[in-house]
Each structure stands twice: as C-alpha cells, then as structure tokens.
Design a protein around this motif. Structure first.
Motif, mmCIF file in Angstrom:
data_model
loop_
_atom_site.group_PDB
_atom_site.id
_atom_site.type_symbol
_atom_site.label_atom_id
_atom_site.label_comp_id
_atom_site.label_asym_id
_atom_site.label_seq_id
_atom_site.Cartn_x
_atom_site.Cartn_y
_atom_site.Cartn_z
ATOM 1 N N UNK A 1 0.852 -1.184 0.000
ATOM 2 C CA UNK A 1 0.000 0.000 0.000
ATOM 3 C C UNK A 1 0.890 1.236 0.000
ATOM 4 N N UNK A 2 0.670 2.127 -0.949
ATOM 5 C CA UNK A 2 1.509 3.313 -1.063
ATOM 6 C C UNK A 2 1.447 4.132 0.212
ATOM 7 N N UNK A 309 -6.540 -2.898 -10.188
ATOM 8 C CA UNK A 309 -5.260 -2.536 -10.798
ATOM 9 C C UNK A 309 -4.240 -3.681 -10.786
ATOM 10 N N UNK A 310 -4.694 -4.893 -10.410
ATOM 11 C CA UNK A 310 -3.881 -6.117 -10.442
ATOM 12 C C UNK A 310 -2.605 -5.998 -9.606
ATOM 13 N N UNK A 311 -2.729 -5.432 -8.420
ATOM 14 C CA UNK A 311 -1.584 -5.332 -7.508
ATOM 15 C C UNK A 311 -1.598 -6.550 -6.577
ATOM 16 N N UNK A 312 -1.259 -7.700 -7.127
ATOM 17 C CA UNK A 312 -1.385 -8.958 -6.387
ATOM 18 C C UNK A 312 -0.444 -9.023 -5.188
ATOM 19 N N UNK A 313 0.768 -8.503 -5.343
ATOM 20 C CA UNK A 313 1.694 -8.517 -4.221
ATOM 21 C C UNK A 313 1.186 -7.702 -3.050
ATOM 22 N N UNK A 314 0.579 -6.574 -3.332
ATOM 23 C CA UNK A 314 0.022 -5.729 -2.279
ATOM 24 C C UNK A 314 -1.134 -6.434 -1.579
ATOM 25 N N UNK A 315 -1.941 -7.163 -2.337
ATOM 26 C CA UNK A 315 -3.075 -7.885 -1.743
ATOM 27 C C UNK A 315 -2.577 -8.942 -0.760
#
Length: 525
Positions: A1-2, A309-315
């Motif tokens: 998460x930014x 946004x397909x941010x799988x690592x963040x999920x």
C-alpha cells in the motif's frame, strides 16, 4: 500500500475506531440502564423481536453498502472516475425500492410473527414500527458506503455520533412518558426512538452526501449501461446469503427458548438466561471489536482498488498484515475480558451470571475477530458468492445443533453451538482467503508469545491490585486495572519482538504526512 494511501487508511481507521469506541461505550452503558429497567426476561423478549426483525433488515440492506464502496472504489481506480455519481444514484434507487418492499411485507406479517412465531402478541406493534424504519436505514447504508469508498469517513463518523445522541435523548424522553405502561410500552418506546434516530441520521447523511457529490463529473446516459447489472452481481448473492443465514439464525433463536423449556426450566427462567447471554454478555464480548470493525470496513475499497489494478503482491501483503494484527489484538482482548470477567459483570450489570458467560465466551474472541477480518478481505476481492455458501452451511449446522443440543444440555448446549458455528465459518473462510490472496504467513505459530504476554500482563496487574490502594468505585478500579493490563500487554509485545519497534516508527512516518494532508484538505473545503 503506497505511503499516501496507507497513512490515510490508518487515519480514517483511527477516526472510525475512536467514534466506534465512544458509541459502544455509551451504548453498553445505556443498554445496562435499559436492562436494569426491563429485567432479563424483558431483554430476552427484545432479543426475540430482533431475531425476527434481523432477517428483514438484512434483506433490506444486504450488499448495498458493499456494492457502493466496491464499485465507487473501482471507479476511483480508473482515470476518469466519471461513473461514481451514476453508481451512487443507482444504488440509492435499489436500496429504497428493496427496503420498501421488505418493510411492507414485515408490516403485514407482524401479527402472524408475534402470535405464531414468538408466542408474544405484544411484539406485533414493535415489528410494525421497526418495519417503517427499514428504508431510511438502507439509504444511510448506501451513502455511508460512498464515504468509505472515497476515504472521507469523517462524515459517517459525525452522523453516527449524532444518531446515538438522538437515540438516547428520544429513548429517555419516551421512557419517561411511557414507563408506567409496563414492559410492552417500554419496548415500544425503545424501538420508536431507534427509528427516529435512524431517520435523523439519514437526513444528515443525505445533506452531507449531496454536498460531496456536487463536485463529481457527470456522465452521459449511455455510459451508465451495465451499472445495474454490476450492482446486482454484488447485492443478489450477498442478499440471498444474508437472508438465508438470517432466516436460519432467526429459527435458531426461536428454538432456543423452546429448547430451554424442554430442558426443564420455566419460560421466565429460559427468557432470563437467554437475555443474560445475548443481551448482556455478548455486547461485552464484541465491545473491543470497535477498532476491528472500523478498519475491516475500510479494507473493502482498498482491496477492490488493488484488485482492479492487479496489484497482487500488495493484496497478499495486506492480507498477511491484517491477519497477524487481528490475531494479536484478539488474543489481547480475550485475555483482558477473561481476566476481568467477574468485575465486568458486576460493575456493568450487577450480575454474576453475566460475568460467568463473559468468562466462558472470552476464549472464542480471537476466532470471532479473525473471521470478521477475513470476511472483509474476501468481500473486497469479490468473493461474496463463496461467503454466501459458507454462511448458509454455518447457519444450517447451527439450527440442527440447537435443535439437538439445547433440549438436552440447556444453555450450555447453545454455548456449544456458538463455538461450533464460529469454528466452522472461520475454517472455510480462512482457507479460501489464503488461496485467493496467496498469503504465505505462518500465522498460528505466533500465538504462544501473545498468549504469554497477555497472561503476564493480566496476572501482574491483578497481583498489584492486592498490594496497592485502588479507587473506591468498582467501575473506576476496573477501568484502571484493564488500562494498566492493556498497556503492559503492549509493552510485552514490544519486548518479546511480537511487534518490532521499526513497525511503530514506520506507522508514525505514515501518519505525519497523511495528517498534514488531511488538515490542508479540511481547510480548503
């Protein structure tokens, strides 16, 4: 998460947590006052009325808040965000239509439900009053979902405080006028005040929402095609799941007093025991969840946007952090409530029986709290159909278990059902969450150290309480003891390395720039 979004997420969560904690504190105190006035049997009747009302409320509102928060968050993740206004408008129309239909059905069936289902004719007016309030609750739920999605939860928090103030004021006013009429009149005053508070809160949220939405871009009518199908894709499975589960839970709760009577106790004793467990002990068990529910609700739009946004690592990383944090928090809450259960029951309700139920239910707290967090993660990732299946299985097993166990074991059988239900639900949901998110944290190896920390903190404070002078007021002594134990638990978590100090420093760095941005934004508005 930014960094920017993480800081804003934490600030919003802390704001909602503070408000939720305040409202729960006031709510528990006011509930203790009402319980003392109505007695355990009156509380039991009120809980039975709620068991019939809850499926209607669930059907009227299920999925609306989730649909708004998820769809608006998805639009925020796009470059234009032009459909946010259209999404909100369609969701409001859906909410008022469905809730009005459900309210009408409940109103028409109120007499049948009171006489045939509850064996309590006095419950019919209560159900009719509650039915009239369903549309305003549904509308508020939809608008609060919008504020959650756009990360402006201060509006919702303000409305919640306003609603609680109105609820307490109206209840006190109506009770003063109707108390001499008996328990039925008292219950009517309580539900009428509740509907009045819901209406006032809905009007306030509508004014805030209209002001906020005025700045959103408009879109052409053609671009709105498909919004309704997106809404229904979320609301229909959630509504079906929630309604079926609430219906089964209602059957379960209706079976409990009958099963208690079959176990050999009188109706009055059965209602009193049921009221003590559900109306006194369980609110205390869920009281520490004020923080959890606030952050869990905010997870849904965050994960929906990350998925868009397909941010799988963040999920995966978010899921691991959430589970670890809730596990530590749940163990601490369970230890505190278990260690101070007797003082809680006596200080709040003057009831040894309530203290006993708090003590019995406290060990289940980590599972309950984890299940709530995991469900929010799954909903944020669009897994509402799976949660529907799990909830229905869980509710069906619970009804069957109540039917078998309560007549044989009495209230102990119902407590066993609660444990069984929570374990089944959590097992399925947690397994699915790990599969969907790809989270690889070995969560349950971290249980021993938090358990050691909470045992040490509670034991140490209780030992000190015998050596040092305490406030004369039992409530003040309880508050001081639990506060010291909570602080000792936090210190021990740092000392044992369960919470690395660098994580605290990182959190502070996130909060500082986020707080400055929030202040500047508030000043500009």
């Amino acid at each position: 998460m930014a960094l920017k979004r993480a800081g804003r997420f934490v600030l919003n969560g802390l704001l909602l947590s503070a408000v939720s904690l305040l409202l729960r504190t006031v709510g528990v105190s006011f509930n203790a006052f009402l319980t003392a006035k109505m007695g355990a049997a009156g509380t039991g009747l009120y809980q039975l009325v709620m068991s019939v009302y809850s499926p209607a409320l669930t059907l009227a509102t299920a999925g609306v808040n989730l649909a708004v928060s998820r769809l608006v968050a998805e639009e925020l993740g796009k470059e234009t965000g032009g459909l946010m206004r259209a999404v909100l408008r369609r969701c409001l129309a859906y909410a008022v239509t469905v809730s009005s239909l459900v309210g009408g059905v409940l109103f028409l069936l109120s007499e049948t439900a009171a006489v045939s289902w509850l064996s309590a004719p006095d419950a019919a007016p209560l159900l009719r009053v509650l039915a009239m309030g369903l549309p305003v609750i549904a509308l508020s739920s939809a608008m609060n979902g919008y504020f959650t999605a756009v990360r402006r939860v201060s509006r919702s928090a303000f409305a919640q405080v306003f609603e609680q103030i109105v609820r307490i004021g109206l209840t006190a006013l109506l009770l003063a006028r109707l108390w001499d009429g008996g328990t039925a009149s008292c219950l009517l005053a309580i539900v009428a005040a509740s509907v009045g508070a819901d209406l006032s809160s809905c009007l306030l949220v509508a004014l805030l929402c209209r002001r906020d939405v005025a700045g959103l871009p408009r879109c052409s009518s053609g671009s709105e095609d498909g919004i309704l199908s997106r809404i229904l894709a979320i609301t229909l499975p959630v509504s079906l799941s929630s309604f079926l589960r609430s219906g089964l839970v209602a059957i379960e709760h209706l079976l409990i007093p009958r099963g208690l009577r079959k176990s050999g106790v009188s109706y009055e004793t059965a209602m009193a025991s049921y009221g003590t467990l559900t109306g006194m002990a369980m609110p205390i068990i869920f009281f520490p969840a004020s923080f959890l529910y606030s952050f869990a609700g905010l997870l849904i739009p965050e994960l929906a946007e990350a998925k868009e946004n397909r941010r799988t690592g963040e999920i995966a990383a978010t899921a691991e952090r959430v589970v670890n944090t809730v596990l530590i928090y749940g163990i601490g809450a369970a230890g505190l409530l278990l260690g101070f259960s007797r003082e809680l029951g006596l200080a709040i309700y003057q009831s040894e029986e309530a203290a006993l139920y708090i003590r019995v239910m406290a060990p289940l707290i980590p599972i309950m709290y984890l299940d709530t967090a995991v469900d929010s993660i799954l909903k944020g990732l669009g897994q509402q159909v799976y949660t529907m299946k799990v909830n229905i299985i869980d509710a069906f097993v619970s009804v069957l278990a109540v039917w078998i166990l309560v007549p044989r074991l009495g209230l102990n059988g119902y407590i066993a059902v609660i444990f069984l239900s929570e374990l089944i639900n959590f097992s399925f949901s947690f397994t699915r969450m790990v599969t969907v998110t790809g989270a690889k944290g070995i969560f349950f190896r971290r249980i021993p150290l938090p358990v050691l920390a909470v045992v040490g903190s509670v034991s140490g404070v209780r030992l000190l309480s015998h050596l040092l002078p305490l406030p004369a007021s039992p409530a003040m002594a309880l508050a001081l003891g639990m506060s010291l134990a909570a602080m000792a638990y936090a210190v021990l978590l740092l000392v044992l390395g369960v919470i690395p100090p660098r994580r605290i420093l990182c959190l502070v760095r996130k909060l500082r720039p986020a707080s400055r941005r929030e202040a500047a934004s508030a000043h500009n508005r």
